[in-house]
Design an enzyme around this catalytic site. Structure first.
Site, PDB file in Angstrom:
ATOM      1  N   ASP A  30      -4.686   2.239   0.127  1.00  0.00           N
ATOM      2  CA  ASP A  30      -3.423   2.964   0.352  1.00  0.00           C
ATOM      3  C   ASP A  30      -3.391   4.418  -0.130  1.00  0.00           C
ATOM      4  O   ASP A  30      -2.381   4.877  -0.687  1.00  0.00           O
ATOM      5  CB  ASP A  30      -2.256   2.206  -0.302  1.00  0.00           C
ATOM      6  CG  ASP A  30      -2.048   0.826   0.289  1.00  0.00           C
ATOM      7  OD1 ASP A  30      -2.787   0.448   1.218  1.00  0.00           O
ATOM      8  OD2 ASP A  30      -1.145   0.114  -0.185  1.00  0.00           O
ATOM      9  N   LYS A 135      -1.712  -2.933   6.724  1.00  0.00           N
ATOM     10  CA  LYS A 135      -1.164  -4.117   6.054  1.00  0.00           C
ATOM     11  C   LYS A 135       0.336  -3.949   5.833  1.00  0.00           C
ATOM     12  O   LYS A 135       0.788  -2.882   5.401  1.00  0.00           O
ATOM     13  CB  LYS A 135      -1.883  -4.351   4.717  1.00  0.00           C
ATOM     14  CG  LYS A 135      -1.763  -3.222   3.702  1.00  0.00           C
ATOM     15  CD  LYS A 135      -2.629  -3.528   2.496  1.00  0.00           C
ATOM     16  CE  LYS A 135      -2.471  -2.562   1.356  1.00  0.00           C
ATOM     17  NZ  LYS A 135      -1.151  -2.518   0.726  1.00  0.00           N
ATOM     18  N   CYS A 168      -0.508  -2.442  -5.368  1.00  0.00           N
ATOM     19  CA  CYS A 168      -1.383  -2.863  -4.267  1.00  0.00           C
ATOM     20  C   CYS A 168      -2.820  -3.112  -4.695  1.00  0.00           C
ATOM     21  O   CYS A 168      -3.490  -3.982  -4.125  1.00  0.00           O
ATOM     22  CB  CYS A 168      -1.287  -1.864  -3.119  1.00  0.00           C
ATOM     23  SG  CYS A 168       0.320  -1.961  -2.307  1.00  0.00           S
ATOM     24  N   GLN A 208      -9.582 -12.023 -20.641  1.00  0.00           N
ATOM     25  CA  GLN A 208      -9.960 -13.437 -20.550  1.00  0.00           C
ATOM     26  C   GLN A 208     -11.313 -13.625 -19.851  1.00  0.00           C
ATOM     27  O   GLN A 208     -11.473 -14.482 -18.992  1.00  0.00           O
ATOM     28  CB  GLN A 208      -8.874 -14.238 -19.819  1.00  0.00           C
ATOM     29  CG  GLN A 208      -7.489 -14.111 -20.457  1.00  0.00           C
ATOM     30  CD  GLN A 208      -6.442 -14.853 -19.688  1.00  0.00           C
ATOM     31  OE1 GLN A 208      -6.441 -16.093 -19.688  1.00  0.00           O
ATOM     32  NE2 GLN A 208      -5.563 -14.130 -19.016  1.00  0.00           N
TER      33      GLN A 208
HETATM   34  C1  C5J Z   1       1.149   0.468  -3.299  1.00  0.00           C
HETATM   35  C2  C5J Z   1       3.517   0.406  -3.661  1.00  0.00           C
HETATM   36  N1  C5J Z   1       0.243   0.897  -2.420  1.00  0.00           N
HETATM   37  N2  C5J Z   1       3.406   0.847  -4.910  1.00  0.00           N
HETATM   38  N3  C5J Z   1       2.429   0.313  -2.859  1.00  0.00           N
HETATM   39  O1  C5J Z   1       0.843   0.241  -4.444  1.00  0.00           O
HETATM   40  O2  C5J Z   1       4.592   0.117  -3.210  1.00  0.00           O
END
Ligand code: C5J
Length: 244
Positions: A30, A135, A168, A208
């Site tokens: 993203d 996505k 994300c 962990q």
């Molecule tokens: C991502 C969001 N890409 N923060 N989206 O992390 O909404």
């Protein structure tokens, strides 16, 4: 010609990890104008988008190394169809943003596929042959072809970077982990609007005994890529007729 595997030990936390670069992909999450630039989705939520800029140079360096190696490169973009049919009302109506998903903004309709804000930033723009996954959710596996794309290329390890660390990137790493992928998260190639969430997001992954994966820095992975024999391994795979 026999298929060559080429493993290289990559320094990481919580422990070093042996990586076969021929079955590894770079997954960039993203890096879109909607998250990175003023006027996009990230800023409408009240965030300081300048916090994300620090991830660009490390990702660009890693991307150059991956391209030089012939590694599979995958970019993701979060966003929705123009008719919003893939955007749950619970997501659209959430909070009190200055603009909602689908509203017109300075970079076109917010978080909508095909709009300027939805595109990947110029510094990391995909080149021909790289996979771009659109996505609708936070995770890159939900409602996408990512799983099938990885399977077709016999990928078992993901180098994961992008934004934001705790949203994300973390969601995708958790999805990938449940599907059996080994995720190596690039700490300096991730960023959050909240530096403390970045730190905790990485800690959650490597805690962990590496419950979701491994964490390292871009320089470590670039060094591993540049000093590996995997360019030869890639050549041998192609010569042997293996799809990549
Ligand atoms: C991502 C969001 N890409 N923060 N989206 O992390 O909404």
């Amino acid at each position: 010609m026999a298929v060559t595997t080429d493993t290289t030990l990559v320094a990481a936390e919580p422990a070093p990890i042996d990586v076969d670069l021929t079955s590894t992909a770079l997954l960039i999450i993203d890096m879109q104008r909607d998250f990175m630039e003023p006027g996009g989705f990230g800023e409408t939520l009240g965030n300081d988008v300048s916090q994300l800029a620090r991830a660009v140079a490390p990702i660009a360096a890693l991307l150059a190394a991956a391209r030089g190696n012939g590694m599979t490169v995958i970019h993701t973009r979060e966003g929705h169809l123009p008719d919003l049919s893939d955007a749950p009302p619970a997501k659209i109506e959430r909070g009190a943003p200055s603009l909602r998903i689908g509203d017109p903004g300075p970079m076109g309709r917010v978080l909508i596929r095909g709009e300027a804000g939805h595109d990947i930033i110029p510094e990391l723009y995909p080149v021909e042959g790289e996979i771009v996954i659109d996505k609708p959710g936070k995770g890159a596996f939900y409602a996408t072809t990512l799983g099938a794309d990885l399977k077709a290329r016999e990928i078992d390890t993901l180098l994961v970077c992008g934004v934001t660390t705790e949203v994300c990137v973390n969601t995708t790493v958790r999805e990938a982990n449940d599907r059996g992928y080994r995720c190596i998260v690039i700490a300096d190639g991730c960023a959050s609007y909240f530096p403390e969430f970045h730190e905790m997001g990485l800690k959650m992954i490597k805690a962990q005994g590496g419950i979701f994966g491994w964490v390292t820095d871009s320089a470590v992975v670039i060094d591993a890529i540049n000093n590996s024999e995997s360019a030869v391994g890639t050549f041998n795979r192609i010569a042997a007729g293996a799809s990549r």
